[in-house]
Design a protein around this motif. Structure first.
Motif, PDB file in Angstrom:
ATOM      1  N   THR A 104      -7.596   5.064   2.160  1.00 63.93           N
ATOM      2  CA  THR A 104      -8.256   6.339   1.781  1.00 63.93           C
ATOM      3  C   THR A 104      -8.725   6.371  -0.219  1.00 63.93           C
ATOM      4  N   ARG A 106      -9.162   8.453  -3.230  1.00 63.33           N
ATOM      5  CA  ARG A 106      -8.196   9.552  -4.546  1.00 63.33           C
ATOM      6  C   ARG A 106      -9.625  10.338  -4.770  1.00 63.33           C
ATOM      7  N   ARG A 151      -2.934  -0.005  -2.418  1.00 63.57           N
ATOM      8  CA  ARG A 151      -4.476  -0.236  -2.015  1.00 63.57           C
ATOM      9  C   ARG A 151      -4.702  -1.399  -2.044  1.00 63.57           C
ATOM     10  N   GLN A 211      -7.921   3.912  -4.861  1.00 65.36           N
ATOM     11  CA  GLN A 211      -7.935   3.828  -3.404  1.00 65.36           C
ATOM     12  C   GLN A 211      -6.739   3.893  -3.290  1.00 65.36           C
ATOM     13  N   ILE A 212      -6.155   4.892  -1.588  1.00 66.90           N
ATOM     14  CA  ILE A 212      -4.571   3.933  -1.583  1.00 66.90           C
ATOM     15  C   ILE A 212      -4.767   3.528   0.030  1.00 66.90           C
ATOM     16  N   ASP A 236       2.462   9.440   4.640  1.00 67.52           N
ATOM     17  CA  ASP A 236       1.052  10.983   4.173  1.00 67.52           C
ATOM     18  C   ASP A 236       2.006  12.050   3.073  1.00 67.52           C
ATOM     19  N   ARG A 292       0.433  12.509  -0.977  1.00 59.64           N
ATOM     20  CA  ARG A 292      -0.002  14.557  -0.805  1.00 59.64           C
ATOM     21  C   ARG A 292       0.768  14.923  -1.869  1.00 59.64           C
ATOM     22  N   ARG A 317      -6.245  14.936  -4.626  1.00 57.32           N
ATOM     23  CA  ARG A 317      -6.513  14.898  -3.099  1.00 57.32           C
ATOM     24  C   ARG A 317      -6.757  13.966  -2.204  1.00 57.32           C
ATOM     25  N   ILE A 318      -6.321  13.560  -1.407  1.00 58.11           N
ATOM     26  CA  ILE A 318      -6.966  12.797  -0.306  1.00 58.11           C
ATOM     27  C   ILE A 318      -8.396  12.963   0.093  1.00 58.11           C
ATOM     28  N   LEU A 355     -10.836  12.058   3.269  1.00 61.05           N
ATOM     29  CA  LEU A 355     -10.325  11.901   3.989  1.00 61.05           C
ATOM     30  C   LEU A 355     -11.116  11.782   5.208  1.00 61.05           C
TER      31      LEU A 355
END
Length: 384
Positions: free
Chosen positions: A17, A19, A41, A47-48, A69, A73, A82-83, A85
């Motif tokens: 995902t 960021r 990443r 990126q996560i 997750d 978070r 935030r992520i 998604l």
């Protein structure tokens, strides 16, 4: 009586995902999990990538994904981030907002590798995010069907056969899980903004997505011939390494995905076509993973075949076509794609007829085909 060991296996997930800050723009802060092996990443610093431990069931791997997750978070909340998604990236101004992952120290080679990818592909391609599903059959099952021959050789041949089948059918799980038809205009036009619907249900799996500049064709006579066919592209400068083989299915060795590690044999197989599902809190529905597992089981029992260069090129063509939003005229082996998908699901339903849970999983996927067919009929009535 069917061998029930066939359902045992090892399961793992990698979820990518991006960021974003409180305004939904790409985060420009340093990766907050520098020393965490489970939270890393892939290409860019904002990126996560979550990497679950190896688990013995889909339920367990989903629990591990949930654990990671929640950890991410919580940390991002403290940073007011935030992520994101979605598989397609949010709005960004230009490439300067896409910093290459800043691996340091002993991991600096990872940063250098990504800088080479940047020169070859550009940064924007690397913003696409998705989920990779890693699976292997339990060795206990493989030994039970190996007929006493050398187990390592048998195991390698087994996964080569499975790779061919999954590669040729990679369009099916893509068709059933594509979830990214909308993108921000800034993805292709600097200075533009606002969402628009593309011609693809999954851009990252389409002709505009994650592919090499050529279609790699591999050899399957043995694991050594398979590895040699990848090494040939590396020697020619077409690939930097085995990790640059951008196909929907990969065979993986244990540990780092390197040609050298294949000396110890195949560890597992990786399915790389899953979009992030924005309607699911974790980005993936567990039944889609259960279906992927059942598909691997079903295809592992199908007859072997010669995977010619022509068939491999056709498999890539089918995969890209399955990523189209409008499937009118798209066929698989001469059959309309939705009809062909229904035929395979019917055969799977027959294969797993003795298990109600598996029947429900397949029915869940069949309903998606019905939705696509109904949408097509409605659009034809409205728009002619």
């Amino acid at each position: 009586m069917k061998n029930q060991l066939i359902y045992k296996g090892n399961f793992g997930l990698e979820r990518e995902t991006l960021r974003v800050d409180k305004n939904g723009r790409l985060s420009q802060t340093a990766h907050p999990f520098e020393d965490d092996g489970e939270i890393t990443r892939d290409f860019c610093e904002n990126q996560i990538e979550l990497v679950t431990p190896v688990c013995s069931s889909v339920d367990d791997v989903m629990k591990e994904l949930d654990r990671l997750d929640k950890k991410v978070r919580k940390a991002l909340d403290d940073m007011d981030e935030r992520i994101w998604l979605y598989s397609n990236p949010p709005h960004f101004s230009d490439d300067s907002e896409i910093p290459v992952a800043d691996f340091k120290g002993d991991l600096s080679s990872k940063r250098f590798y990504r800088e080479k990818l940047e020169l070859r592909y550009g940064k924007r391609l690397m913003l696409f995010s998705g989920i990779h599903f890693n699976f292997s059959f339990d060795d206990e099952y493989l030994k039970s069907i190996s007929s006493g021959e050398d187990f390592s050789e048998f195991k390698n041949r087994f996964y080569l056969r499975l790779y061919k089948q999954l590669s040729r059918h990679s369009w099916l799980p893509l068709l059933l899980t594509a979830a990214s038809p909308i993108h921000d205009r800034s993805l292709y036009e600097d200075g533009e903004k606002g969402g628009t619907v593309s011609r693809y249900s999954s851009i990252r799996s389409s002709e505009k997505g994650y592919w090499n500049s050529f279609v790699p064709t591999l050899k399957f006579d043995s694991l050594s011939s398979y590895v040699d066919s990848i090494q040939k592209y590396v020697n020619e400068g077409k690939l930097f390494s085995a990790s640059e083989l951008y196909l929907p299915i990969r065979l993986k060795p244990k540990g780092e995905n390197s040609i050298e590690n294949f000396a110890n044999g195949v560890s597992h197989i990786e399915l790389r076509m899953f979009d992030l599902n924005p309607l699911e809190p974790l980005g993936i529905n567990a039944d889609d993973l259960r279906f992927a597992h059942l598909l691997a089981v079903y295809l592992s029992e199908q007859p072997d075949f010669e995977y010619t260069d022509e068939l491999q090129v056709q498999a890539v063509h089918n995969h890209r076509n399955a990523a189209l939003l409008d499937l009118e005229g798209v066929t698989i082996d001469g059959t309309p794609i939705l009809e062909r998908a229904g035929q395979i699901l019917d055969k799977m339903s027959e294969r797993f007829s003795d298990n109600n849970e598996y029947q429900n999983v397949i029915a869940y996927e069949k309903a998606k085909l019905s939705d696509r067919i109904c949408s097509k009929i409605i659009n034809e009535k409205i728009y002619g």
